[in-house]
Design an enzyme around this catalytic site. Structure first.
Site, PDB file in Angstrom:
ATOM      1  N   ASP A 181     -33.557  39.990  62.338  1.00 34.77           N
ATOM      2  CA  ASP A 181     -33.822  39.234  63.444  1.00 34.77           C
ATOM      3  C   ASP A 181     -32.833  38.559  63.554  1.00 34.77           C
ATOM      4  O   ASP A 181     -33.392  37.139  64.948  1.00 34.77           O
ATOM      5  CB  ASP A 181     -35.399  38.149  62.631  1.00 34.77           C
ATOM      6  N   ASP A 197     -43.562  34.795  55.459  1.00 28.76           N
ATOM      7  CA  ASP A 197     -44.338  35.887  55.408  1.00 28.76           C
ATOM      8  C   ASP A 197     -43.316  37.003  54.770  1.00 28.76           C
ATOM      9  O   ASP A 197     -44.983  38.030  53.930  1.00 28.76           O
ATOM     10  CB  ASP A 197     -44.370  36.614  56.791  1.00 28.76           C
TER      11      ASP A 197
END
Length: 884
Positions: free
Chosen positions: A480, A70
């Site tokens: 993350d 992404d």
């Protein structure tokens, strides 16, 4: 373990960090003369770390596969090493958004051709439009066509697809589904030009959250996939039947039966859902569709699987469980090309207790599951998990049944059976690519083995880096997955930072004179936002938050590790002695300031906020505003104090609409001097001094001499050497940089999606030499000129100059003329200048002597447009060289 992309970096970019002039040099040499060094670049291995929303196998060539991420570019599978090769490292600073890949397509007619639709955000966070990149050498080099709209590789709905497809019969025809109401687009010249299919009847209408004023969740997700029925065409002729998925719950699937001349909504289709995928089994005449009530990749509470008979138009609900029993949507979808009738699908949004994978061998009439309950909460798995190559995938968790660690996955929107090997399957998750090579055991009653198949694919967003003078060479703060302690850069660490396990680490620091003391801060849904280590980051314990803390912010350790200053989100700047059991508010410094420590004086700390510099000499209890002026007015600034130099501070940052560059203070921030030879700089770091140098090596991500790149200076910034090249740019590199205090020339560079890169010099020089004196060589010469890499707008070339005479050269100067307007951007192992089309490359200090029969080599990068013809002649002084 929901993976959420932090947007602090993005917001900074949107504020203007990335706007700037093109990196091409003018015809005449820049005011700042640049040297260059050849560097070898590698990733500090983490293996994965981010969401892989798409995996694409070529349908005509075995072992040719691609993966898209992404925010971290695209990759090609390398079967011989079972690794992934990055393909978009040439994306530069100004085009940072083109590291987000919303779709990828591999040409089955000509497997050398591959296409990528790129762009990260459709809202204002990404200032540029999207593009379609095309390659005729499997992604080794690219050409690019800019689009008149944005694409969203990191937008909601990015796991649907693929939005880009090549006609399997007439491969000059491609289709692209656009978001934001821009419709369906088509190219008839292999992706060079694109035009909207104006008669396509539906641009989509689904948005994840209409109330989102940022435009992130409120954008129309648009056209989400394109699938060709290859059986309705012949080689060289456009395929007649094309299916298109639209983000519209009432009208999700359209079809053309006349090669795109007209389009109709498929009659009888299900409503109330979005079709995430549409996969065709042309042999059996079935179009399979995976539906969810949401666009993903995080959300989805209900779902169905359907089968459409292309010959009769009959729709069959083939859902493996009743809709009432789903708490997830379906997305991952694949068929076995070797065994028609075998189809698999994923419950992509089944966060708890685990994702689910379903398999049918009778075209969806009956299904089996990857796991099922025996007696709740106990479960029986058809698989075994082996994460020994990436042991951190267990997250250090100790879950209670029915949860297990490692999980089978989450955000599992990419699922593909190898079209040439029924035993091999790969699927993407929010943190890795998993796969198996004995999938057939599923049907035979045995267990198949799931392992990470992700080596070489690095997709972490890096917020901070530290390289202590002893202990582990690298500590990282990551989005993350928290961060890692690398004791060996070539090996995957056994675990990310835990106890506590931050979802994102925003800042870390170590005590300069006591590097076993380390502190980190970050985000956590519930629990403390600060942690300490007394063994160089190997083990951690949680601190206590001051009241009101909502996020990590920045943190600094005193030089002796005896006190800390913390500027968290949600609260003002605080200080403590010891390990954060009791915090006191700091005076004289605004909330949200960036904080750092002096690396010599344990009571001196520094801060920066909105153009003002602050200094504390009492351990962070009180700060005073520095009288320094002329610093950047915004907060896109990063600064560091020099190890071993009390009061020696370097500050980088700014924006194109104001002060922007690199500043130096030698009096603890009371005054700063701006370096006149640095146009823009965003980060600064220090490493081991060069041999013979008395000052540590500086590193920066900057624009110097008109060139954007990663730079090194061994003389306090008086001269700069570019150490990356146009093939190694990695988009945005503005978060953190540090040299290694133990290895001269080694530098660690942050990226926003390509992980931690580290570079080592391979150019042979230990200083930054300038060109030598004008040489007067005599005798014959030979030149070998080779273009080693070429991409859209740029190329890299190597030149070998051989002394074919009988006497040694004591210095050399090689000249040539570019025939097609090519313009130099940098050179290494030579001092190169250009005037008009004429180029002169001279020896640097260490390679001027060339014995008879010996050779010397140098390289360069340059811009090109249209054609890139090689020079027709080379001259050594006045001597014309032969060309090999």
């Amino acid at each position: 373990m929901r993976r959420t992309r932090t947007l602090t970096v993005v917001l900074a970019l949107a504020a203007g960090l990335l706007s700037g002039a093109p990196t091409a040099l003018a015809a005449d040499p820049p005011a700042t003369e640049l040297a260059a060094d050849t560097y070898t670049w590698k990733n500090a291995r983490i293996d994965g770390g981010g969401f892989v929303p798409g995996i694409v196998f070529n349908r005509s060539e075995k072992n040719l596969a691609y993966a898209r991420t992404d925010i971290g570019g695209a990759y090609r599978w390398q079967e011989s090493s079972k690794t992934w090769t990055p393909l978009l490292d040439s994306v530069g600073w100004d085009d940072w958004g083109h590291t987000g890949v919303v779709a990828i397509a591999s040409d089955s007619v000509d497997p050398n051709r591959v296409y990528a639709a790129v762009g990260t955000y459709t809202n204002s966070w990404d200032p540029k439009n999207g593009a379609v990149m095309r390659s005729s050498d499997r992604g080794a080099s690219w050409q690019k066509t800019n689009l008149p709209f944005k694409l969203g590789g990191n937008m909601p709905g990015r796991g649907m697809g693929e939005r880009l497809a090549v006609d399997p019969n007439r491969n000059s025809v491609l289709y692209l589904g656009a978001p934001s109401g821009k419709g369906l687009w088509r190219s008839t010249d292999s992706g060079v030009t694109w035009s909207q299919v104006t008669n396509f009847p539906n641009v989509g209408n689904y948005v994840a959250d209409p109330s989102d004023t940022s435009g992130y969740s409120s954008d129309n997700q648009g056209i989400v996939w394109v699938t060709f029925d290859e059986s309705t065409g012949t080689s060289g002729n456009a395929t007649k039947t094309i299916y298109v998925g639209v983000a519209d719950k009432a009208n999700a699937v359209y079809r053309s039966t006349d090669a795109g001349a007209t389009w109709q909504r498929l009659a009888g289709q299900p409503t109330g859902y979005l079709a995430h995928k549409g996969v065709l089994d042309a042999k059996n005449g079935y179009l399979y569709l995976a539906y969810s009530d949401k666009g993903g990749p995080y959300d989805g509470g209900k779902g169905q699987l359907w089968r459409y008979a292309t010959g009769t138009g009959a729709w069959t609900n083939i859902s493996p469980v009743a809709e009432a029993d789903t708490f997830y949507g379906f997305s991952g979808l694949t068929v076995d090309r070797q065994k028609p009738g075998t189809v698999m699908a994923t419950a992509y949004s089944a966060w708890w207790p685990d994702t689910q994978i379903f398999r049918s061998t009778d075209s969806g009439a009956t299904w089996t599951k990857a796991w099922d309950y025996t007696s709740y909460p106990n479960r029986e798995n058809r698989y075994t998990m082996d994460v020994s190559s990436s042991p951190w995938l267990t997250w250090g968790a100790n879950p209670q049944p029915p949860e297990q660690t490692p999980k089978l996955g989450w955000m599992t929107e990419a699922l593909e059976i190898d079209p040439f090997d029924s035993n091999r399957m790969m699927y993407g998750t929010g943190a890795t690519i998993y796969g198996t090579e004995n999938l057939g055991n599923w049907d035979s009653g045995g267990k198949f083995t799931v392992k990470p198949m992700v080596r070489g694919l690095e997709e972490t967003a890096v917020n901070d880096l530290a390289s202590p003078p002893s202990g582990a060479p690298l500590l990282s703060a990551l989005g993350d997955i928290g961060g890692f302690r690398h004791t060996d850069l070539t090996k995957v660490p056994s675990m990310m930072f835990t106890q506590p396990n931050f979802t994102t680490t925003t800042s870390l620091d170590f005590a300069e004179s006591k590097p076993d003391t380390v502190v980190r801060v970050g985000h956590l849904d519930s629990g403390p936002h600060i942690a300490f280590s007394t063994d160089n980051g190997a083990n951690w314990f949680a601190g206590t938050d001051p009241s009101g803390v909502s996020g990590g912010g920045t943190v600094a350790s005193a030089a002796d590790g005896g006190r800390f200053v913390w500027s968290p989100e949600g609260a003002g700047v605080h200080h403590t002695t010891g390990f954060g059991t009791s915090w006191q508010a700091s005076g004289g410094i605004p909330a949200g300031a960036i904080v750092e420590s002096d690396r010599v004086d344990p009571k001196t700390f520094y801060g920066f906020k909105s153009g003002r510099f602050y200094v504390s000499t009492d351990g962070g209890a009180t700060f005073k505003e520095s009288p320094a002026t002329g610093l950047p007015s915004g907060d896109s600034v990063r600064f560091k104090a020099l190890p071993g130099g009390k009061g020696d501070v370097w500050l980088a940052g700014g924006a194109t609409d104001g002060a922007y560059g690199l500043w130096h203070s030698t009096d603890g921030g009371a005054t700063f001097t701006k370096l006149s030879n640095v146009e823009q700089a965003d980060i600064v770091g220090f490493g081991k001094a060069a041999p013979g140098a008395s000052y540590q090596t500086l590193y920066t991500s900057a624009k110097i001499g008109g060139v954007r790149g990663i730079f090194r200076s061994t003389d306090k910034g008086a001269r700069w050497t570019r150490i990356n090249d146009d093939a190694h740019q990695w988009g945005w590199t503005g978060a953190a940089i540090t040299g290694d205090p133990r290895v001269y020339g080694r530098v660690y560079v942050s990226t926003n999606g390509r992980g931690v890169l580290y570079g080592d010099s391979s150019g042979g020089g230990t200083t930054d030499p300038g060109p030598g004196p004008d040489p007067t060589p005599t005798g014959a010469c030979k030149v070998t000129y080779k273009v080693t890499s070429q991409w859209s707008g740029g190329f890299q070339a190597d030149v070998q100059l051989t002394n074919t005479g009988t006497s040694a050269w004591n210095g050399w100067s090689l000249g040539w003329t570019f025939p097609d307007g090519q313009k130099l951007t940098q050179a290494w192992n030579a001092g190169a200048t250009q005037s008009g089309a004429a180029v002169t490359a001279k020896n640097v200090g260490w390679n001027g002597t060339v014995a008879a029969g010996s050779s010397v080599s140098f390289g360069f990068t340059a811009n090109w447009s249209g054609t890139n013809t090689k020079p027709a002649a080379f001259k050594l002084g006045e001597q014309t060289c032969t060309i090999a």
